[in-house]
Design an enzyme around this catalytic site. Structure first.
Site, PDB file in Angstrom:
ATOM      1  NE  ARG A 176      -4.255  -0.300   2.760  1.00  0.00           N
ATOM      2  CZ  ARG A 176      -4.873  -1.189   2.401  1.00  0.00           C
ATOM      3  NH1 ARG A 176      -5.184  -1.942   2.344  1.00  0.00           N
ATOM      4  NH2 ARG A 176      -6.242   0.601   2.647  1.00  0.00           N
TER       5      ARG A 176
ATOM      6  CE1 TYR B  16      -4.821   6.563  -3.443  1.00  0.00           C
ATOM      7  CE2 TYR B  16      -4.938   6.007  -0.620  1.00  0.00           C
ATOM      8  CZ  TYR B  16      -5.564   6.593  -2.112  1.00  0.00           C
ATOM      9  OH  TYR B  16      -6.840   7.641  -2.242  1.00  0.00           O
TER      10      TYR B  16
ATOM     11  N   GLY C 283       3.256   7.847  -1.137  1.00  0.00           N
ATOM     12  CA  GLY C 283       2.891   9.405  -2.893  1.00  0.00           C
ATOM     13  C   GLY C 283       1.723   9.355  -2.156  1.00  0.00           C
TER      14      GLY C 283
ATOM     15  CB  SER D 298     -18.333  -1.161  -5.757  1.00  0.00           C
ATOM     16  OG  SER D 298     -16.750  -0.934  -5.429  1.00  0.00           O
TER      17      SER D 298
ATOM     18  CG  PHE E 248     -19.636  -5.270   0.497  1.00  0.00           C
ATOM     19  CD1 PHE E 248     -18.604  -6.837  -0.023  1.00  0.00           C
ATOM     20  CD2 PHE E 248     -19.786  -5.752   1.431  1.00  0.00           C
ATOM     21  CE1 PHE E 248     -17.866  -6.927   0.575  1.00  0.00           C
ATOM     22  CE2 PHE E 248     -19.110  -5.952   2.617  1.00  0.00           C
ATOM     23  CZ  PHE E 248     -17.642  -7.157   1.971  1.00  0.00           C
TER      24      PHE E 248
ATOM     25  CE1 TYR F  99     -11.454  -9.733  -0.672  1.00  0.00           C
ATOM     26  CE2 TYR F  99     -10.410  -7.597  -0.780  1.00  0.00           C
ATOM     27  CZ  TYR F  99     -11.077  -8.539  -1.272  1.00  0.00           C
ATOM     28  OH  TYR F  99     -11.856  -8.342  -2.905  1.00  0.00           O
TER      29      TYR F  99
ATOM     30  N   GLY G 141     -14.087  -9.959   8.575  1.00  0.00           N
ATOM     31  CA  GLY G 141     -15.018  -8.914   8.337  1.00  0.00           C
ATOM     32  C   GLY G 141     -14.787  -8.040   9.774  1.00  0.00           C
TER      33      GLY G 141
ATOM     34  CG  ASP H  60      -6.893  -4.923   5.219  1.00  0.00           C
ATOM     35  OD1 ASP H  60      -7.924  -4.679   3.512  1.00  0.00           O
ATOM     36  OD2 ASP H  60      -8.603  -4.518   5.695  1.00  0.00           O
TER      37      ASP H  60
HETATM   38  P1  NAD Z   1     -10.936   7.355  -8.837  1.00  0.00           P
HETATM   39  O1  NAD Z   1     -10.033   6.196  -9.425  1.00  0.00           O
HETATM   40  O2  NAD Z   1     -13.139   7.756  -8.975  1.00  0.00           O
HETATM   41  O3  NAD Z   1     -10.647   8.437  -9.596  1.00  0.00           O
HETATM   42  C1  NAD Z   1      -9.446   9.541  -9.689  1.00  0.00           C
HETATM   43  C2  NAD Z   1      -9.294  10.008 -11.052  1.00  0.00           C
HETATM   44  O4  NAD Z   1      -8.395  10.221 -11.145  1.00  0.00           O
HETATM   45  C3  NAD Z   1      -9.611   8.930 -12.498  1.00  0.00           C
HETATM   46  O5  NAD Z   1     -10.390   9.612 -13.108  1.00  0.00           O
HETATM   47  C4  NAD Z   1      -8.746   8.745 -13.126  1.00  0.00           C
HETATM   48  O6  NAD Z   1      -9.185   8.183 -14.387  1.00  0.00           O
HETATM   49  C5  NAD Z   1      -7.718   9.928 -12.672  1.00  0.00           C
HETATM   50  N1  NAD Z   1      -6.165   9.362 -12.822  1.00  0.00           N
HETATM   51  C6  NAD Z   1      -5.041   8.951 -12.110  1.00  0.00           C
HETATM   52  N2  NAD Z   1      -4.553   8.622 -12.533  1.00  0.00           N
HETATM   53  C7  NAD Z   1      -4.343   9.893 -13.186  1.00  0.00           C
HETATM   54  C8  NAD Z   1      -2.993  10.672 -13.994  1.00  0.00           C
HETATM   55  N3  NAD Z   1      -1.860  10.060 -13.335  1.00  0.00           N
HETATM   56  N4  NAD Z   1      -3.223  12.105 -14.562  1.00  0.00           N
HETATM   57  C9  NAD Z   1      -4.576  12.580 -14.490  1.00  0.00           C
HETATM   58  N5  NAD Z   1      -5.460  11.905 -13.835  1.00  0.00           N
HETATM   59  C10 NAD Z   1      -5.171  10.553 -13.714  1.00  0.00           C
HETATM   60  O7  NAD Z   1     -10.911   7.447  -7.554  1.00  0.00           O
HETATM   61  P2  NAD Z   1     -12.398   8.484  -6.333  1.00  0.00           P
HETATM   62  O8  NAD Z   1     -12.273   7.539  -5.236  1.00  0.00           O
HETATM   63  O9  NAD Z   1     -12.751   9.433  -7.110  1.00  0.00           O
HETATM   64  O10 NAD Z   1     -10.610   9.704  -5.842  1.00  0.00           O
HETATM   65  C11 NAD Z   1     -10.299  10.766  -6.004  1.00  0.00           C
HETATM   66  C12 NAD Z   1      -9.728  11.245  -5.502  1.00  0.00           C
HETATM   67  O11 NAD Z   1      -9.730  11.359  -3.608  1.00  0.00           O
HETATM   68  C13 NAD Z   1      -7.646  10.646  -5.179  1.00  0.00           C
HETATM   69  O12 NAD Z   1      -6.388  11.262  -5.092  1.00  0.00           O
HETATM   70  C14 NAD Z   1      -7.784   9.715  -3.757  1.00  0.00           C
HETATM   71  O13 NAD Z   1      -6.733   9.358  -3.627  1.00  0.00           O
HETATM   72  C15 NAD Z   1      -8.312  10.150  -2.972  1.00  0.00           C
HETATM   73  N6  NAD Z   1      -9.388   9.923  -1.661  1.00  0.00           N
HETATM   74  C16 NAD Z   1     -10.536   9.231  -2.943  1.00  0.00           C
HETATM   75  C17 NAD Z   1     -10.747   8.379  -1.291  1.00  0.00           C
HETATM   76  C18 NAD Z   1     -12.403   7.059  -1.648  1.00  0.00           C
HETATM   77  O14 NAD Z   1     -12.791   6.804  -0.718  1.00  0.00           O
HETATM   78  N7  NAD Z   1     -13.016   7.661  -2.592  1.00  0.00           N
HETATM   79  C19 NAD Z   1     -10.709   8.494  -0.194  1.00  0.00           C
HETATM   80  C20 NAD Z   1      -9.659   9.091   0.163  1.00  0.00           C
HETATM   81  C21 NAD Z   1      -8.749  10.005  -0.997  1.00  0.00           C
HETATM   82  N1  UDP Z   2     -12.687  -5.571   1.593  1.00  0.00           N
HETATM   83  C1  UDP Z   2     -13.442  -6.851   1.599  1.00  0.00           C
HETATM   84  N2  UDP Z   2     -14.166  -6.598   0.207  1.00  0.00           N
HETATM   85  C2  UDP Z   2     -14.142  -6.488  -0.530  1.00  0.00           C
HETATM   86  C3  UDP Z   2     -13.142  -5.788  -0.314  1.00  0.00           C
HETATM   87  C4  UDP Z   2     -12.823  -4.908   0.114  1.00  0.00           C
HETATM   88  O1  UDP Z   2     -13.957  -7.419   2.412  1.00  0.00           O
HETATM   89  O2  UDP Z   2     -14.650  -7.111  -1.474  1.00  0.00           O
HETATM   90  C5  UDP Z   2     -12.182  -4.868   2.833  1.00  0.00           C
HETATM   91  C6  UDP Z   2     -10.871  -4.350   2.947  1.00  0.00           C
HETATM   92  O3  UDP Z   2     -10.493  -5.939   2.612  1.00  0.00           O
HETATM   93  C7  UDP Z   2     -11.143  -3.304   3.378  1.00  0.00           C
HETATM   94  C8  UDP Z   2     -12.105  -2.770   3.479  1.00  0.00           C
HETATM   95  O4  UDP Z   2     -13.326  -3.876   3.334  1.00  0.00           O
HETATM   96  O5  UDP Z   2     -10.541  -4.134   4.978  1.00  0.00           O
HETATM   97  C9  UDP Z   2     -12.085  -1.728   3.045  1.00  0.00           C
HETATM   98  O6  UDP Z   2     -10.833  -2.301   1.497  1.00  0.00           O
HETATM   99  P1  UDP Z   2     -11.558  -0.982   0.261  1.00  0.00           P
HETATM  100  O7  UDP Z   2     -10.165  -1.489  -1.018  1.00  0.00           O
HETATM  101  O8  UDP Z   2     -12.874  -0.476   0.082  1.00  0.00           O
HETATM  102  O9  UDP Z   2     -10.918   0.446   1.222  1.00  0.00           O
HETATM  103  P2  UDP Z   2      -9.414   0.853   1.298  1.00  0.00           P
HETATM  104  O10 UDP Z   2      -8.822  -0.749   2.594  1.00  0.00           O
HETATM  105  O11 UDP Z   2      -9.101   1.759   0.948  1.00  0.00           O
HETATM  106  O12 UDP Z   2     -10.080   1.485   3.433  1.00  0.00           O
END
Ligand code: NAD
Ligand code: UDP
Length: 312
Positions: free
Chosen positions: A141, A144, A147, A188, A190, A203, A206, A271
């Protein structure tokens, strides 16, 4: 009216943000490489003269004139950010550098979408912004997590050294319509599994927890943070209601009336065991708190996946 750049604008959160900014009367430019996002998320705006979309990878510099930058470009699901981990690092580091350079040149305010993952597998619960985290720097991880941590570092260094107006939000698990059907995140997965009558994949045992924020609440928080004065953050944005993955699976089964069974699969490495935001700071500084309960947000989310599955 402001001219606003949204990187990752075709993604799940980005496209809802674009909707909200256009709704407020701004000019919006979406910049995306469509790795995990889709033009389908923005088709409703193609006729709007205040909207423009550009295919571009943030790893490459770009010259644009805007007033604000929301830097969301980065795949958010572990499946996608681990597909090409070096690219994920480049997106977070070079991409954020490029956007900071742009913001500096045109004196734009820039908001960075950081993440609860900067806390790693947290030893402090719930997580407050002053907690420095428990991140494995060499794990699956880390492309990310680290990063995003470096992106925060860059934001603060540009702020201190170059007076760039920065905003850092740490987003906790967010869900809603327009998550990609193959996104791989838990909501998504589930929902789609339940609708198809396929086994629900939990995973591990639970009992790990997450706190799920509905996308409209999150977008309101992003805009409130961008518009706040004299506050760089970081600030947590998320819903503090905490659920185990078993509880989430049950809610999805109840909502869909599905007879899918639950199967357990291996827990991915590193995780996080528990995750819940402390949102005191967001309440105080932004007057923000989420309004949508999980049960209310799951219903339109499941409806969305049902319509996507029916159109296939
Ligand atoms: P997502 O994957 O749906 O959206 C990310 C978008 O960035 C996509 O449209 C993808 O095509 C674009 N992208 C990826 N790499 C790129 C690049 N090098 N250049 C240009 N475009 C690029 O994800 P999301 O859930 O909409 O997340 C959006 C932001 O929020 C991300 O930065 C993510 O890290 C952050 N975030 C999301 C969550 C969450 O639960 N959804 C949680 C924490 C942080
Ligand atoms: N997870 C799960 N089944 C799935 C996908 C994810 O049990 O089909 C678990 C995963 O191991 C984690 C939690 O759900 O404990 C949230 O996972 P997700 O990938 O949505 O986000 P993140 O781990 O980045 O919070």
């Amino acid at each position: 009216m402001s001219r606003i750049l949204v990187t990752g604008g075709a993604g799940f959160i980005g496209s809802h943000l674009v909707d909200a900014l256009l709704e407020r009367g701004h000019e919006v430019l979406s910049l995306d490489n469509y790795f995990t996002g889709s033009k389908d998320n923005l088709l409703q705006h193609l006729d709007n003269p205040r909207f423009e979309m550009v295919r571009h990878d943030v790893v490459e510099p770009i010259l644009l004139e805007v007033d604000q930058v929301y830097n969301l470009a980065c795949p958010a699901s572990p499946v996608h950010y681990q597909y090409n981990p070096v690219k994920t690092v480049k997106t977070n580091v070079l991409g954020t550098l490029n956007m900071l350079g742009l913001a500096k040149r045109v004196e734009a305010r820039i908001l960075q979408a950081s993440t609860s993952e900067v806390y790693g597998d947290p030893q402090v619960h719930p997580q407050t912004e002053d907690y420095w985290g428990n991140v494995n720097p060499i794990g699956l991880r880390s492309c990310y997590d680290e990063g995003k941590r470096l992106a925060e570092t860059l934001m603060m260094d540009y702020h201190r050294s170059n007076e760039v107006e920065v905003r850092i939000v740490r987003i906790f698990n967010t869900y809603g319509p327009r998550m990609a059907i193959d996104d791989g995140r838990v909501v998504s997965n589930f929902a789609v599994q339940a609708l198809k009558g396929e086994p629900i994949t939990i995973y591990g045992d639970g009992r790990q927890t997450r706190s799920f924020c509905y996308v409209s609440d999150l977008v309101a928080g992003l805009i409130a943070m961008m518009e706040s004065e004299n506050f760089t953050g970081p600030v947590n944005l998320g819903n503090p209601d905490e659920f185990t993955m078993l509880e989430l699976a049950q809610q999805v089964l109840d909502l869909t009336g599905s007879d899918s069974r639950i199967v357990h699969q291996d827990l991915p490495p590193d995780d996080p065991t528990r995750r819940r935001p402390d949102i005191t700071l967001a309440r105080q500084k932004l007057g923000w708190s989420p309004a949508v309960k999980l049960a209310s947000g799951l219903a339109p989310t499941v409806d969305y996946f049902r319509s996507v599955l029916q159109s296939k």
